[in-house]
Write a protein that holds these residues in place. Structure first.
Motif, PDB file in Angstrom:
ATOM      1  N   TRP A  24       0.845  -1.205   0.000  1.00 44.46           N
ATOM      2  CA  TRP A  24       0.000   0.000   0.000  1.00 44.46           C
ATOM      3  C   TRP A  24       0.875   1.248   0.000  1.00 44.46           C
ATOM      4  O   TRP A  24       0.614   2.201  -0.734  1.00 44.46           O
ATOM      5  CB  TRP A  24      -0.920  -0.035   1.215  1.00 44.46           C
ATOM      6  N   ASN A  44     -11.512  -1.057  10.889  1.00 42.52           N
ATOM      7  CA  ASN A  44     -12.891  -1.310  10.434  1.00 42.52           C
ATOM      8  C   ASN A  44     -13.930  -0.806  11.430  1.00 42.52           C
ATOM      9  O   ASN A  44     -14.912  -1.474  11.726  1.00 42.52           O
ATOM     10  CB  ASN A  44     -13.102  -2.796  10.138  1.00 42.52           C
ATOM     11  N   THR A  62     -10.842  -7.326   4.139  1.00 47.56           N
ATOM     12  CA  THR A  62     -10.523  -5.954   3.752  1.00 47.56           C
ATOM     13  C   THR A  62     -10.523  -5.115   5.017  1.00 47.56           C
ATOM     14  O   THR A  62     -11.415  -5.251   5.847  1.00 47.56           O
ATOM     15  CB  THR A  62     -11.572  -5.397   2.766  1.00 47.56           C
ATOM     16  N   VAL A  63      -9.505  -4.265   5.161  1.00 49.92           N
ATOM     17  CA  VAL A  63      -9.436  -3.457   6.375  1.00 49.92           C
ATOM     18  C   VAL A  63      -9.309  -1.980   6.045  1.00 49.92           C
ATOM     19  O   VAL A  63      -8.705  -1.599   5.049  1.00 49.92           O
ATOM     20  CB  VAL A  63      -8.261  -3.879   7.303  1.00 49.92           C
ATOM     21  N   GLU A  64      -9.929  -1.174   6.888  1.00 49.43           N
ATOM     22  CA  GLU A  64      -9.760   0.269   6.847  1.00 49.43           C
ATOM     23  C   GLU A  64      -9.151   0.657   8.187  1.00 49.43           C
ATOM     24  O   GLU A  64      -9.716   0.362   9.240  1.00 49.43           O
ATOM     25  CB  GLU A  64     -11.095   0.978   6.650  1.00 49.43           C
ATOM     26  N   VAL A  66      -7.411   3.538  10.790  1.00 50.96           N
ATOM     27  CA  VAL A  66      -7.243   4.936  11.164  1.00 50.96           C
ATOM     28  C   VAL A  66      -5.954   5.000  11.969  1.00 50.96           C
ATOM     29  O   VAL A  66      -5.787   4.274  12.947  1.00 50.96           O
ATOM     30  CB  VAL A  66      -8.432   5.461  11.999  1.00 50.96           C
ATOM     31  N   THR A  88      -6.716  -5.303   2.099  1.00 55.80           N
ATOM     32  CA  THR A  88      -6.060  -4.091   1.646  1.00 55.80           C
ATOM     33  C   THR A  88      -5.980  -3.123   2.807  1.00 55.80           C
ATOM     34  O   THR A  88      -6.755  -3.201   3.745  1.00 55.80           O
ATOM     35  CB  THR A  88      -6.848  -3.433   0.494  1.00 55.80           C
ATOM     36  N   ALA A  89      -5.036  -2.228   2.754  1.00 52.65           N
ATOM     37  CA  ALA A  89      -4.889  -1.230   3.805  1.00 52.65           C
ATOM     38  C   ALA A  89      -5.314   0.127   3.258  1.00 52.65           C
ATOM     39  O   ALA A  89      -5.074   0.432   2.101  1.00 52.65           O
ATOM     40  CB  ALA A  89      -3.438  -1.168   4.267  1.00 52.65           C
ATOM     41  N   HIS A  90      -5.963   0.910   4.081  1.00 49.96           N
ATOM     42  CA  HIS A  90      -6.403   2.262   3.700  1.00 49.96           C
ATOM     43  C   HIS A  90      -6.112   3.213   4.832  1.00 49.96           C
ATOM     44  O   HIS A  90      -6.178   2.833   5.984  1.00 49.96           O
ATOM     45  CB  HIS A  90      -7.920   2.299   3.445  1.00 49.96           C
ATOM     46  N   THR A  91      -5.807   4.456   4.507  1.00 52.49           N
ATOM     47  CA  THR A  91      -5.751   5.483   5.535  1.00 52.49           C
ATOM     48  C   THR A  91      -6.962   6.385   5.362  1.00 52.49           C
ATOM     49  O   THR A  91      -7.480   6.514   4.268  1.00 52.49           O
ATOM     50  CB  THR A  91      -4.472   6.353   5.446  1.00 52.49           C
ATOM     51  N   CYS A  92      -7.373   6.979   6.450  1.00 47.84           N
ATOM     52  CA  CYS A  92      -8.481   7.923   6.343  1.00 47.84           C
ATOM     53  C   CYS A  92      -8.419   8.880   7.519  1.00 47.84           C
ATOM     54  O   CYS A  92      -7.975   8.520   8.586  1.00 47.84           O
ATOM     55  CB  CYS A  92      -9.832   7.202   6.311  1.00 47.84           C
ATOM     56  N   GLY A 100      -4.862   6.827   9.772  1.00 46.30           N
ATOM     57  CA  GLY A 100      -4.907   5.546   9.088  1.00 46.30           C
ATOM     58  C   GLY A 100      -3.652   4.773   9.471  1.00 46.30           C
ATOM     59  O   GLY A 100      -2.877   5.298  10.193  1.00 46.30           O
TER      60      GLY A 100
END
Length: 101
Positions: A24, A44, A62-64, A66, A88-92, A100
């Protein structure tokens, strides 16, 4: 990813080469990359406990995440290695790269 568990948060102690977070990071601007010392404060939507966030990482495909760059004021206890499986990794939210993983 190696992590340290704390009450309510997890600290990234290492980003493993070839793992999901490293993959990522390759597609993110430098300031948004997840790095050693970042604090995972939610996975999540789970943010009540580090153990709950850890379970979400193990369970969900799938993961989100912070993530925060700043260390929360709590006592860390070693958690060992988190095995990166699928997802998958996400930042937010938060600061660039923060808010994230």
């Amino acid at each position: 990813v190696n992590i340290m568990l704390e009450t309510g948060v997890m600290m990234v102690s290492e980003v493993s080469e070839g793992g999901l977070v490293a993959a990522w990071n390759e597609h993110q601007p430098r300031q948004a990359r997840i790095r050693r010392g970042d604090w995972i404060v939610s996975v999540n939507g789970e943010s009540r406990s580090a153990s709950g966030m850890f379970r979400a990482l193990e369970r969900d495909s799938t993961v989100e995440l912070v993530v925060s760059r700043e260390r929360p004021p709590q006592n860390a206890e070693p958690a060992g290695r988190l095995h990166e499986a699928q997802g998958t990794a996400h930042t937010c939210g938060g600061t660039p790269g923060g808010g994230g993983v």
